[in-house]
Design a protein around this motif. Sequence first.
Motif, PDB file in Angstrom:
ATOM      1  N   LEU A   6      -9.912   2.802 -10.808  1.00 33.43           N
ATOM      2  CA  LEU A   6      -9.659   4.235 -10.928  1.00 33.43           C
ATOM      3  C   LEU A   6      -9.391   4.782  -9.533  1.00 33.43           C
ATOM      4  O   LEU A   6     -10.255   4.709  -8.656  1.00 33.43           O
ATOM      5  CB  LEU A   6     -10.860   4.944 -11.558  1.00 33.43           C
ATOM      6  N   ILE A   7      -8.185   5.294  -9.330  1.00 36.78           N
ATOM      7  CA  ILE A   7      -7.780   5.815  -8.031  1.00 36.78           C
ATOM      8  C   ILE A   7      -7.821   7.335  -8.087  1.00 36.78           C
ATOM      9  O   ILE A   7      -7.212   7.939  -8.967  1.00 36.78           O
ATOM     10  CB  ILE A   7      -6.353   5.353  -7.680  1.00 36.78           C
ATOM     11  N   ILE A   8      -8.514   7.931  -7.132  1.00 36.26           N
ATOM     12  CA  ILE A   8      -8.561   9.386  -7.018  1.00 36.26           C
ATOM     13  C   ILE A   8      -8.043   9.741  -5.630  1.00 36.26           C
ATOM     14  O   ILE A   8      -8.736   9.561  -4.627  1.00 36.26           O
ATOM     15  CB  ILE A   8      -9.998   9.925  -7.213  1.00 36.26           C
ATOM     16  N   GLU A   9      -6.807  10.203  -5.581  1.00 36.94           N
ATOM     17  CA  GLU A   9      -6.143  10.493  -4.304  1.00 36.94           C
ATOM     18  C   GLU A   9      -5.207  11.671  -4.501  1.00 36.94           C
ATOM     19  O   GLU A   9      -4.344  11.633  -5.382  1.00 36.94           O
ATOM     20  CB  GLU A   9      -5.370   9.255  -3.840  1.00 36.94           C
ATOM     21  N   ASP A  10      -5.381  12.724  -3.695  1.00 41.43           N
ATOM     22  CA  ASP A  10      -4.565  13.929  -3.853  1.00 41.43           C
ATOM     23  C   ASP A  10      -3.183  13.819  -3.202  1.00 41.43           C
ATOM     24  O   ASP A  10      -2.273  14.548  -3.564  1.00 41.43           O
ATOM     25  CB  ASP A  10      -5.305  15.169  -3.344  1.00 41.43           C
ATOM     26  N   ASP A  11      -2.990  12.887  -2.293  1.00 45.43           N
ATOM     27  CA  ASP A  11      -1.690  12.690  -1.657  1.00 45.43           C
ATOM     28  C   ASP A  11      -0.844  11.770  -2.543  1.00 45.43           C
ATOM     29  O   ASP A  11      -1.150  10.582  -2.696  1.00 45.43           O
ATOM     30  CB  ASP A  11      -1.883  12.072  -0.274  1.00 45.43           C
ATOM     31  N   ALA A  12       0.229  12.303  -3.126  1.00 47.54           N
ATOM     32  CA  ALA A  12       1.033  11.562  -4.104  1.00 47.54           C
ATOM     33  C   ALA A  12       1.646  10.290  -3.526  1.00 47.54           C
ATOM     34  O   ALA A  12       1.637   9.241  -4.187  1.00 47.54           O
ATOM     35  CB  ALA A  12       2.123  12.461  -4.672  1.00 47.54           C
ATOM     36  N   ALA A  13       2.183  10.356  -2.320  1.00 53.13           N
ATOM     37  CA  ALA A  13       2.819   9.180  -1.724  1.00 53.13           C
ATOM     38  C   ALA A  13       1.796   8.062  -1.497  1.00 53.13           C
ATOM     39  O   ALA A  13       2.058   6.890  -1.801  1.00 53.13           O
ATOM     40  CB  ALA A  13       3.500   9.556  -0.417  1.00 53.13           C
ATOM     41  N   LEU A  14       0.641   8.413  -0.973  1.00 52.14           N
ATOM     42  CA  LEU A  14      -0.408   7.422  -0.746  1.00 52.14           C
ATOM     43  C   LEU A  14      -0.914   6.856  -2.072  1.00 52.14           C
ATOM     44  O   LEU A  14      -1.119   5.648  -2.211  1.00 52.14           O
ATOM     45  CB  LEU A  14      -1.557   8.041   0.056  1.00 52.14           C
ATOM     46  N   ARG A  15      -1.115   7.730  -3.049  1.00 52.70           N
ATOM     47  CA  ARG A  15      -1.573   7.294  -4.371  1.00 52.70           C
ATOM     48  C   ARG A  15      -0.597   6.289  -4.976  1.00 52.70           C
ATOM     49  O   ARG A  15      -0.995   5.238  -5.481  1.00 52.70           O
ATOM     50  CB  ARG A  15      -1.757   8.510  -5.282  1.00 52.70           C
ATOM     51  N   ASN A  16       0.699   6.582  -4.910  1.00 57.67           N
ATOM     52  CA  ASN A  16       1.705   5.675  -5.464  1.00 57.67           C
ATOM     53  C   ASN A  16       1.730   4.348  -4.723  1.00 57.67           C
ATOM     54  O   ASN A  16       1.902   3.282  -5.335  1.00 57.67           O
ATOM     55  CB  ASN A  16       3.088   6.331  -5.437  1.00 57.67           C
ATOM     56  N   SER A  17       1.534   4.390  -3.424  1.00 57.78           N
ATOM     57  CA  SER A  17       1.486   3.163  -2.627  1.00 57.78           C
ATOM     58  C   SER A  17       0.300   2.290  -3.031  1.00 57.78           C
ATOM     59  O   SER A  17       0.423   1.067  -3.162  1.00 57.78           O
ATOM     60  CB  SER A  17       1.402   3.529  -1.148  1.00 57.78           C
ATOM     61  N   ILE A  18      -0.844   2.917  -3.228  1.00 57.03           N
ATOM     62  CA  ILE A  18      -2.042   2.177  -3.654  1.00 57.03           C
ATOM     63  C   ILE A  18      -1.823   1.564  -5.029  1.00 57.03           C
ATOM     64  O   ILE A  18      -2.155   0.391  -5.265  1.00 57.03           O
ATOM     65  CB  ILE A  18      -3.281   3.094  -3.651  1.00 57.03           C
ATOM     66  N   VAL A  19      -1.239   2.329  -5.934  1.00 55.46           N
ATOM     67  CA  VAL A  19      -0.956   1.828  -7.287  1.00 55.46           C
ATOM     68  C   VAL A  19      -0.063   0.600  -7.216  1.00 55.46           C
ATOM     69  O   VAL A  19      -0.332  -0.431  -7.842  1.00 55.46           O
ATOM     70  CB  VAL A  19      -0.319   2.927  -8.167  1.00 55.46           C
ATOM     71  N   GLN A  20       1.011   0.676  -6.450  1.00 57.85           N
ATOM     72  CA  GLN A  20       1.933  -0.456  -6.330  1.00 57.85           C
ATOM     73  C   GLN A  20       1.240  -1.683  -5.746  1.00 57.85           C
ATOM     74  O   GLN A  20       1.435  -2.803  -6.229  1.00 57.85           O
ATOM     75  CB  GLN A  20       3.132  -0.076  -5.473  1.00 57.85           C
ATOM     76  N   SER A  21       0.432  -1.479  -4.729  1.00 57.84           N
ATOM     77  CA  SER A  21      -0.288  -2.604  -4.113  1.00 57.84           C
ATOM     78  C   SER A  21      -1.233  -3.276  -5.103  1.00 57.84           C
ATOM     79  O   SER A  21      -1.311  -4.506  -5.165  1.00 57.84           O
ATOM     80  CB  SER A  21      -1.078  -2.132  -2.897  1.00 57.84           C
ATOM     81  N   LEU A  22      -1.940  -2.477  -5.869  1.00 56.38           N
ATOM     82  CA  LEU A  22      -2.884  -3.030  -6.845  1.00 56.38           C
ATOM     83  C   LEU A  22      -2.159  -3.745  -7.974  1.00 56.38           C
ATOM     84  O   LEU A  22      -2.615  -4.802  -8.439  1.00 56.38           O
ATOM     85  CB  LEU A  22      -3.782  -1.925  -7.396  1.00 56.38           C
ATOM     86  N   GLU A  23      -1.045  -3.194  -8.414  1.00 58.34           N
ATOM     87  CA  GLU A  23      -0.259  -3.856  -9.464  1.00 58.34           C
ATOM     88  C   GLU A  23       0.258  -5.214  -8.997  1.00 58.34           C
ATOM     89  O   GLU A  23       0.295  -6.169  -9.775  1.00 58.34           O
ATOM     90  CB  GLU A  23       0.895  -2.963  -9.908  1.00 58.34           C
ATOM     91  N   LEU A  24       0.645  -5.319  -7.733  1.00 59.23           N
ATOM     92  CA  LEU A  24       1.100  -6.597  -7.183  1.00 59.23           C
ATOM     93  C   LEU A  24      -0.013  -7.647  -7.188  1.00 59.23           C
ATOM     94  O   LEU A  24       0.249  -8.841  -7.223  1.00 59.23           O
ATOM     95  CB  LEU A  24       1.633  -6.412  -5.759  1.00 59.23           C
ATOM     96  N   GLU A  25      -1.255  -7.180  -7.166  1.00 62.47           N
ATOM     97  CA  GLU A  25      -2.407  -8.082  -7.204  1.00 62.47           C
ATOM     98  C   GLU A  25      -2.906  -8.305  -8.633  1.00 62.47           C
ATOM     99  O   GLU A  25      -4.002  -8.825  -8.839  1.00 62.47           O
ATOM    100  CB  GLU A  25      -3.533  -7.533  -6.328  1.00 62.47           C
TER     101      GLU A  25
END
Length: 73
Positions: A6-25
Amino acid sequence: MLKKVLIIEDDAALRNSIVQSLELEDLEPISTSSFTQARRSIRSNFRGVILSDIKMPVHDGFDVLRFAQARDP
């Protein structure tokens, strides 16, 4: 192995980057932009990890921690 994050991040660009990184894993990110949105996912039966921003408008990461601990000590 726990796969949900569960990612809680108000910065959209950072949130999307984290999502992509986790999906790659091969993890399963649940993306939210605020504590208010994330509250719906934080239950006693949530089997995963919470990754939260500390400084956010209105509620901060410590509010998230208190809420999660109240749901599942």
